[in-house]
Design an enzyme around this catalytic site. Sequence first.
Site, short mmCIF file in Angstrom:
data_model
loop_
_atom_site.label_atom_id
_atom_site.label_comp_id
_atom_site.label_asym_id
_atom_site.label_seq_id
_atom_site.Cartn_x
_atom_site.Cartn_y
_atom_site.Cartn_z
N SER A 127 -44.52 -69.53 -38.41
CA SER A 127 -44.45 -69.72 -37.02
C SER A 127 -45.82 -68.91 -36.07
O SER A 127 -45.43 -67.77 -36.58
CB SER A 127 -43.04 -69.03 -36.55
OG SER A 127 -43.05 -69.68 -35.27
N GLU A 129 -44.72 -67.43 -33.28
CA GLU A 129 -43.53 -66.31 -32.86
C GLU A 129 -43.28 -65.18 -33.95
O GLU A 129 -43.66 -64.35 -33.16
CB GLU A 129 -42.50 -67.25 -32.95
CG GLU A 129 -41.80 -68.22 -31.90
CD GLU A 129 -42.52 -67.90 -30.67
OE1 GLU A 129 -41.07 -66.96 -30.23
OE2 GLU A 129 -42.77 -69.00 -30.40
N TYR A 151 -35.42 -64.55 -34.58
CA TYR A 151 -35.53 -66.22 -35.04
C TYR A 151 -37.40 -65.72 -35.76
O TYR A 151 -37.13 -66.19 -37.02
CB TYR A 151 -36.43 -67.17 -33.77
CG TYR A 151 -37.02 -68.13 -34.71
CD1 TYR A 151 -36.57 -69.10 -35.20
CD2 TYR A 151 -38.26 -68.15 -33.98
CE1 TYR A 151 -37.86 -70.04 -35.80
CE2 TYR A 151 -38.93 -69.47 -34.21
CZ TYR A 151 -38.86 -70.23 -35.14
OH TYR A 151 -39.83 -70.75 -36.03
P1 GDP Z 1 -41.28 -71.25 -28.26
O1 GDP Z 1 -42.25 -70.78 -28.20
O2 GDP Z 1 -40.79 -71.61 -30.01
O3 GDP Z 1 -40.28 -70.15 -27.78
O4 GDP Z 1 -41.11 -72.95 -27.86
P2 GDP Z 1 -39.90 -73.07 -26.54
O5 GDP Z 1 -40.53 -74.63 -25.71
O6 GDP Z 1 -38.93 -73.30 -26.77
O7 GDP Z 1 -40.37 -72.24 -25.32
C1 GDP Z 1 -41.49 -72.37 -24.89
C2 GDP Z 1 -42.12 -70.77 -23.67
O8 GDP Z 1 -41.53 -71.67 -22.53
C3 GDP Z 1 -40.83 -69.83 -23.60
O9 GDP Z 1 -41.98 -68.77 -23.25
C4 GDP Z 1 -40.04 -69.90 -22.66
O10 GDP Z 1 -39.35 -68.89 -22.26
C5 GDP Z 1 -40.46 -70.44 -21.85
N1 GDP Z 1 -39.47 -71.55 -21.64
C6 GDP Z 1 -39.17 -71.54 -19.71
N2 GDP Z 1 -38.63 -72.73 -19.43
C7 GDP Z 1 -38.19 -72.69 -20.32
C8 GDP Z 1 -36.44 -73.40 -20.81
O11 GDP Z 1 -35.73 -74.62 -19.28
N3 GDP Z 1 -36.34 -74.07 -21.81
C9 GDP Z 1 -37.48 -73.77 -22.96
N4 GDP Z 1 -36.49 -73.91 -24.32
N5 GDP Z 1 -37.80 -72.46 -22.97
C10 GDP Z 1 -38.91 -72.55 -21.85
#
Ligand code: GDP
Length: 327
Positions: A127, A129, A151
């Site tokens: 990933s 990440e 993670y």
């Molecule tokens: P990730 O990159 O695997 O963590 O994918 P996510 O879709 O969960 O998150 C992408 C980005 O969106 C991260 O930087 C989160 O902090 C941001 N984010 C902002 N608001 C939200 C929310 O309500 N839910 C999630 N899942 N992410 C959010």
Amino acid sequence: MSTCLITGITGQDGAYLAELLLSKGSRVVGLVRHSATLDFVGERLQSLDVLKHVELMSGDLIDLTSLIRVISACEPDEIYNLGAQSFVATSWNEPILTGQVTGIGTLTMLEAIRIVNRKTRFYQASSSEMFGLIQQPMQNEKTAFYPRSPYAVAKLYAHWMTVNYRESHGMHASSGILFNHESPLRGIEFVTRKITDGVARIKLGLAKDLALGNVDARRDWGHARDYVRAMWLMLQQEKPDDYVVATGQTTSVRDFCKIAFDVVGLNWKDYVTTRSDLIRPAEVDVLCGDATKARTVLGWAPTISFGDMVAEMVEADLRRHTARNHA
Ligand code: GDP
């Protein structure tokens, strides 16, 4: 006919990969945990109309003997390890489970392959990440890692184990460092689906607003259907290796909102609120991948544009909620 085993077949990538492998004429076997109910197991595979064409076998990534049993029984030529606790935010609440499934689970699979048949080709779902606090504006295979969540630390362990089994045991083990990839089958806990689902609800009068965390975060978002093709290509190479898979374009959560609300003719500013409890303990501010190696060695390139993907996701959520309301 080749046999392919997919862990995490119930997830977004599992469904698209199963569809792709079936189209190549492969026999597809999916590993499913006993605890998962059949309804849940089938949902995404059913939506792509592939459920009836795959074989499901029960087993668990953290149970070596179950993996040995499954690999011995189905004798796969290729194994795609997509199974994981894959949600970053949950990994702070369940860091040990995340380490066990996402990290040690990968090692357990590598051990099972080494014991049963080390000629089996292996794909590890790594990933972006892992880059976390980025050390270079565009991340490629040579960029230093700096994981920012339990993670990401678990994924980094799994990545290095994959490299280590390749180098120690001569296994055909490849690691695909995939940047965020989305689709209508993305889990609702991820921000893109949360947004497109919210847009659909608001448009249909089922919700009034949408609460998000850090809307300044930026991601390199591609389409899952394009990304599973890169996985398959990696295992068709003579030599195993590691590849970054990305679009090279980065978009903020805020702009994702704007584009998604635009699809239904609404202004995102009228509906999106921010909530501090949705901010993460440590954030990955920005990711942007350099997939030059995947392009040149694998001949891979994304085919679905960002705008088309967002529209597809919003339209699918509109259909889903409309159908549910009329049921
Ligand atoms: P990730 O990159 O695997 O963590 O994918 P996510 O879709 O969960 O998150 C992408 C980005 O969106 C991260 O930087 C989160 O902090 C941001 N984010 C902002 N608001 C939200 C929310 O309500 N839910 C999630 N899942 N992410 C959010």
